[in-house]
Design an enzyme around this catalytic site. Structure first.
Site, PDB file in Angstrom:
ATOM      1  N   GLY A  38       0.844  -1.204   0.000  1.00 40.86           N
ATOM      2  CA  GLY A  38       0.000   0.000   0.000  1.00 40.86           C
ATOM      3  C   GLY A  38       0.868   1.238   0.000  1.00 40.86           C
ATOM      4  O   GLY A  38       2.058   1.168  -0.312  1.00 40.86           O
ATOM      5  N   ASN A  39       0.282   2.375   0.322  1.00 35.90           N
ATOM      6  CA  ASN A  39       1.068   3.610   0.463  1.00 35.90           C
ATOM      7  C   ASN A  39       0.398   4.499   1.499  1.00 35.90           C
ATOM      8  O   ASN A  39      -0.653   4.164   2.025  1.00 35.90           O
ATOM      9  CB  ASN A  39       1.235   4.301  -0.895  1.00 35.90           C
ATOM     10  CG  ASN A  39      -0.099   4.641  -1.523  1.00 35.90           C
ATOM     11  OD1 ASN A  39      -0.886   5.394  -0.969  1.00 35.90           O
ATOM     12  ND2 ASN A  39      -0.376   4.044  -2.682  1.00 35.90           N
ATOM     13  N   TYR A  40       1.023   5.644   1.789  1.00 37.53           N
ATOM     14  CA  TYR A  40       0.559   6.493   2.895  1.00 37.53           C
ATOM     15  C   TYR A  40      -0.601   7.422   2.534  1.00 37.53           C
ATOM     16  O   TYR A  40      -0.982   8.250   3.344  1.00 37.53           O
ATOM     17  CB  TYR A  40       1.724   7.350   3.408  1.00 37.53           C
ATOM     18  CG  TYR A  40       2.803   6.570   4.105  1.00 37.53           C
ATOM     19  CD1 TYR A  40       2.512   5.829   5.250  1.00 37.53           C
ATOM     20  CD2 TYR A  40       4.109   6.565   3.630  1.00 37.53           C
ATOM     21  CE1 TYR A  40       3.502   5.111   5.899  1.00 37.53           C
ATOM     22  CE2 TYR A  40       5.100   5.851   4.268  1.00 37.53           C
ATOM     23  CZ  TYR A  40       4.797   5.124   5.406  1.00 37.53           C
ATOM     24  OH  TYR A  40       5.762   4.420   6.045  1.00 37.53           O
TER      25      TYR A  40
END
Ligand code: CTP
Length: 400
Positions: free
Chosen positions: A210-212
């Site tokens: 995923g990412n932030y």
């Protein structure tokens, strides 16, 4: 902006009730009509005579006049008003509003009002922070009520912190901005697709890449578009945010592939698409059905590139459609953004540079530069994401 507008001013029993004299004066000066409704306790803080004189109308407290049995119709009042202001809103009154406890005229009027409701809380420090107050505020927001945030400063108790009711001037400014925005339906009838949030690419049943991204920027854009009359479809990756505007249709997706499907399906029926999602560029080749066990010191996971959703839409774009992309860059920001705009056939690109403090993922602020065709470029200051959304939509409207 407030000329001819009709307001119910619901005053509950807090020390900040004294500010309602000035608030009423300012509203009347703007050309608005004000009908004051007070709770019994509010009368202890400011006199009905003061409020009746300033509002030029008898104030209302009871369900009926005990002298002659005249009924004070909360339904008629609720329908008459263009806006209801509850100021000061005490913890008690907000609790009743949130839970429908209709034991006074202010609350029955609130429950009957079809107009927008503005709530200006007043409270002492710890009361304001208490989870029950926070929950009631959240509930009122979920009803679509507008919260005029209290200010920080010295409180009646001598404690210092958040809880002072907003100043009358600030309340009037808030109302003006609200009604100005409402009159400004410059996207009426437009169908707009927005992508937002991260994507999660499954590795195994308990892990993902995923990412932030928090989704805040895309959600703020969707809200702003809907406020201005657009019919919005928001395709959102996994995030905990809520949408309050009923003109937003939300489609929840998890992976880049699912986001692509949803965006492709919606695009042909859209006038504008704004791709603000932080889509994963790679996804595991194999998605394990069972949890991957720790077996060796190193583990490699083969990745394959995902579909570039914005590029796909750019290829299909008709001449009557407008496509907006985002670029998140750490270096050579302007060149990279220009290249992305050209290669994805975008009409406008919003650049966030991680080199700017306060910009990017998981923060409440953003600093953007907007690039559009014919090499046009506009830089904006660091602002809240809601304000940045207004800038983006203003720019879009100018280019459409
Ligand atoms: N985008 C997309 N689908 C992808 C990747 C990106 O639709 N698989 C969109 C984003 O929503 C954004 C724009 O493309 O509007 C640019 O995204 P960004 O991540 O900055 O760029 P990439 O094209 O992925 O390039 P790179 O990661 O190499 O900078």
């Amino acid at each position: 902006m407030l000329e001819g507008k009709k307001f119910i001013l619901g005053i509950s029993g807090g020390i900040a009730a004294y500010k309602c004299a000035q608030l009423t004066r300012l509203l009347v000066k703007e050309g608005a009509e004000v009908q004051v409704i007070m709770t019994k306790l509010a009368k202890e803080f400011i006199t009905p005579l003061t409020m009746a004189t300033l509002s030029k109308r008898p104030i209302l407290v009871d369900f009926f006049n005990p002298e002659n049995g005249d009924w004070n119709s909360h339904v008629d009042n609720g329908l008459w008003a263009d806006g209801m202001i509850v100021a000061p809103a005490t913890a008690n009154t907000m609790g009743k509003m949130a839970n429908g406890i209709a034991d006074n005229l202010l609350i029955t009027t609130y429950l009957s009002a079809r107009c927008p409701v503005f709530v200006a809380p007043t409270m002492d420090l710890d009361m304001y922070k208490h989870p029950s107050t926070m929950r009631n505020l959240e509930t009122l927001r979920s009803y679509g009520n507008e919260l005029i945030e209290p200010e920080s400063g010295e409180l009646a108790s001598g404690l210092i912190g958040k809880g002072r009711m907003a100043e009358p001037e600030a309340i009037v400014e808030y109302l003006k901005a609200y009604f100005k925005k409402k009159a400004n339906k410059d996207l009426d009838g437009k169908k707009i697709l927005v992508s937002a949030g991260p994507t999660h690419e499954k590795i195994d049943p308990v892990r993902f890449i995923g990412n932030y991204s928090s989704g805040k920027m895309g959600f703020a854009i969707a809200e702003e578009l809907a406020e201005r009359g657009a019919q919005v479809t928001l395709v959102s990756g996994p995030c905990a945010l809520k949408i309050t505007n009923s003109n937003v249709k939300r489609i929840d997706v998890v992976s880049a592939a699912e986001m692509n499907e949803a965006c492709k399906n919606e695009f042909s029926n859209s006038d504008v698409a704004i791709m603000s999602a932080a889509v994963a560029d790679y996804s595991p080749v194999e998605k394990a059905d069972q949890k991957i066990k720790r077996k060796s010191d190193e583990l490699s996971i083969a990745l394959k590139s995902t579909v570039d959703i914005a590029r796909g839409l750019g290829e299909k774009k008709r001449s009557d459609q407008f496509l907006v992309g985002f670029a998140l860059e750490t270096n050579d920001a302007l060149d990279n953004a220009r290249n992305k705009m050209a290669s994805k056939n975008l009409d406008m690109i919003v650049l966030n540079s991680l080199a700017d403090t306060g910009a990017g993922f998981n923060v409440d602020t953003n600093k953007i530069t907007i690039l559009s065709q014919q090499n046009k470029m506009k830089e904006f200051a660091l602002k809240s994401k809601a304000e940045v959304a207004v800038d983006i939509v203003n720019e879009l409207v100018g280019l459409l």
